[in-house]
Design an enzyme around this catalytic site. Sequence first.
Site, short mmCIF file in Angstrom:
data_model
loop_
_atom_site.label_atom_id
_atom_site.label_comp_id
_atom_site.label_asym_id
_atom_site.label_seq_id
_atom_site.Cartn_x
_atom_site.Cartn_y
_atom_site.Cartn_z
N LYS A 83 0.82 -1.21 0.00
CA LYS A 83 0.00 0.00 0.00
C LYS A 83 0.86 1.26 0.00
O LYS A 83 0.55 2.22 -0.70
CB LYS A 83 -0.93 0.01 1.22
CG LYS A 83 -2.07 -0.98 1.06
CD LYS A 83 -3.04 -0.88 2.20
CE LYS A 83 -4.11 -1.95 2.06
NZ LYS A 83 -4.92 -2.12 3.23
N LYS A 104 -5.70 -10.24 -5.40
CA LYS A 104 -6.83 -10.50 -4.52
C LYS A 104 -8.04 -9.65 -4.94
O LYS A 104 -7.88 -8.54 -5.43
CB LYS A 104 -6.40 -10.10 -3.09
CG LYS A 104 -7.37 -10.44 -2.01
CD LYS A 104 -6.90 -9.88 -0.68
CE LYS A 104 -7.14 -8.38 -0.58
NZ LYS A 104 -7.02 -7.82 0.77
N LYS A 127 -11.73 -4.88 -1.71
CA LYS A 127 -12.77 -3.84 -1.75
C LYS A 127 -12.18 -2.45 -1.88
O LYS A 127 -12.86 -1.53 -2.30
CB LYS A 127 -13.66 -3.92 -0.52
CG LYS A 127 -12.97 -3.56 0.79
CD LYS A 127 -13.97 -3.51 1.92
CE LYS A 127 -13.53 -4.29 3.13
NZ LYS A 127 -12.17 -4.07 3.62
P1 TYM Z 1 -10.52 -6.54 5.41
O1 TYM Z 1 -11.51 -5.48 5.74
O2 TYM Z 1 -9.60 -6.27 4.25
O3 TYM Z 1 -11.24 -7.90 5.13
C1 TYM Z 1 -12.16 -8.45 6.06
C2 TYM Z 1 -12.03 -9.96 6.04
O4 TYM Z 1 -12.26 -10.45 4.72
C3 TYM Z 1 -11.16 -11.25 4.31
N1 TYM Z 1 -10.95 -11.04 2.87
C4 TYM Z 1 -10.85 -12.02 1.98
N2 TYM Z 1 -10.89 -13.35 2.10
C5 TYM Z 1 -10.77 -14.08 0.98
N3 TYM Z 1 -10.59 -13.53 -0.26
C6 TYM Z 1 -10.52 -12.20 -0.42
N4 TYM Z 1 -10.37 -11.68 -1.63
C7 TYM Z 1 -10.65 -11.38 0.73
N5 TYM Z 1 -10.65 -10.03 0.92
C8 TYM Z 1 -10.80 -9.85 2.24
C9 TYM Z 1 -9.97 -10.73 5.11
O5 TYM Z 1 -8.94 -11.69 5.19
C10 TYM Z 1 -10.63 -10.42 6.43
O6 TYM Z 1 -10.74 -11.60 7.21
N6 TYM Z 1 -6.96 -5.85 8.79
C11 TYM Z 1 -8.25 -6.44 8.55
C12 TYM Z 1 -9.35 -5.93 9.47
C13 TYM Z 1 -9.04 -6.08 10.91
C14 TYM Z 1 -9.10 -7.27 11.66
C15 TYM Z 1 -8.77 -6.90 12.99
C16 TYM Z 1 -9.42 -8.59 11.32
C17 TYM Z 1 -8.67 -5.08 11.76
N7 TYM Z 1 -8.52 -5.56 13.00
C18 TYM Z 1 -8.73 -7.85 14.00
C19 TYM Z 1 -9.37 -9.54 12.36
C20 TYM Z 1 -9.03 -9.17 13.66
C21 TYM Z 1 -8.67 -6.12 7.14
O7 TYM Z 1 -8.18 -5.21 6.55
O8 TYM Z 1 -9.68 -6.91 6.69
#
Ligand code: TYM
Length: 347
Positions: free
Chosen positions: A112, A197, A200
């Site tokens: 990023k 990937k 979003k």
């Molecule tokens: P985020 O918001 O990018 O995504 C949320 C969850 O969705 C999963 N995910 C995917 N899984 C499979 N294929 C994909 N293309 C895909 N895109 C997203 C992510 O792995 C995630 O489980 N840093 C985290 C948010 C966060 C978090 C936390 C998660 C902040 N604090 C504490 C768990 C525990 C994030 O950016 O997820």
Amino acid sequence: MTRVFSGVKPTGHLTLGNYLGAMRRWAEVDQHGSDALFCIVDLHALTVDHDPARVRRLSRQGATLLLASGLDPRLCTVFLQSHVDEHTRLSYLLECVATDGEMRRMIQYKEKAGRERERGGSVRLSLLTYPVLMAADILAYGADEVPVGDDQTQHVELARDLAVRFNHRYGHTFVVPKATPPQVAARVMNLQAPASKMGKSEDAGPGIVYLLDEPEVVRRKVMRAVTDSGSEVEYDREGRPGVANLLEILAACTGGNPESLSSVYHSYGALKKDTADAVVEVLRPVQARHRELCADPAYVEGVLREGAEKARAMARPIVDTAYRAIGLLPAHTDAHPEKPAVLNAAR
Ligand code: TYM
């Protein structure tokens, strides 16, 4: 009882990747039989250039979609990260345990920050420290398990490392968590660029299926998915990533196995058609429930308010213990006479 914590950040409209990689299991598995918390991690949305009104809108929409996907506030706790101060309180302490080298090695930071610099923009300090806040999200609740997609496992590893290091230096305070990625669809790829990937935060594109896409839009996106040269349907993630991605999506939506599904199909067209139908069927009930919940915003707000109260009550004693363990004097004595088990061993 196992404690589970996970979250999703409101940086864009939620995608099929979020759903298959994380949210669906939260509703189908994690909220049953474990003590589970799910969070819209809105503070994380401020780590990149953001529009305040959009973050507000996406936070509300994200929370509504968590409930629409089947999370039941009678079974689990649903809340917004910024409503519980313990996340940022603990984050600072963990910054005093983490090193800058650890932060700079994080893959997501490198990607990023690299993109931002290429655009000539500046990189927010919070983007570098983001994984520490994520560790605080997890450790503040004493979570044992963190159900996430593949892309988050490095961040959960960091949370583990920080918990172990803190416990070692200052006495046992934190549960050491582990990531629990799904068996299928742990990394759903962009339909137009199957090496990347399905994310979003990227610009809206034909390769990303959003949870609120109309059925005909979903069908169009899946039918136009980039496949590989050749015509045989094989499950080979390296050699044929486009086809492998469709097989994984189909398997995740139908409860099948990508390898065995590959032998059922003899043309890309048939695979795409069935995948499109399966995705439409998986999204249909979520979209219907989302429409109902949108008509009742007071209900969603009530869930979030109560969720934050419950979450605060769980996190505060753990974070207070960490404050004392690291050497800070308590603001008042006798704050938490009813200490949870995890605190008893803390110094
Ligand atoms: P985020 O918001 O990018 O995504 C949320 C969850 O969705 C999963 N995910 C995917 N899984 C499979 N294929 C994909 N293309 C895909 N895109 C997203 C992510 O792995 C995630 O489980 N840093 C985290 C948010 C966060 C978090 C936390 C998660 C902040 N604090 C504490 C768990 C525990 C994030 O950016 O997820």
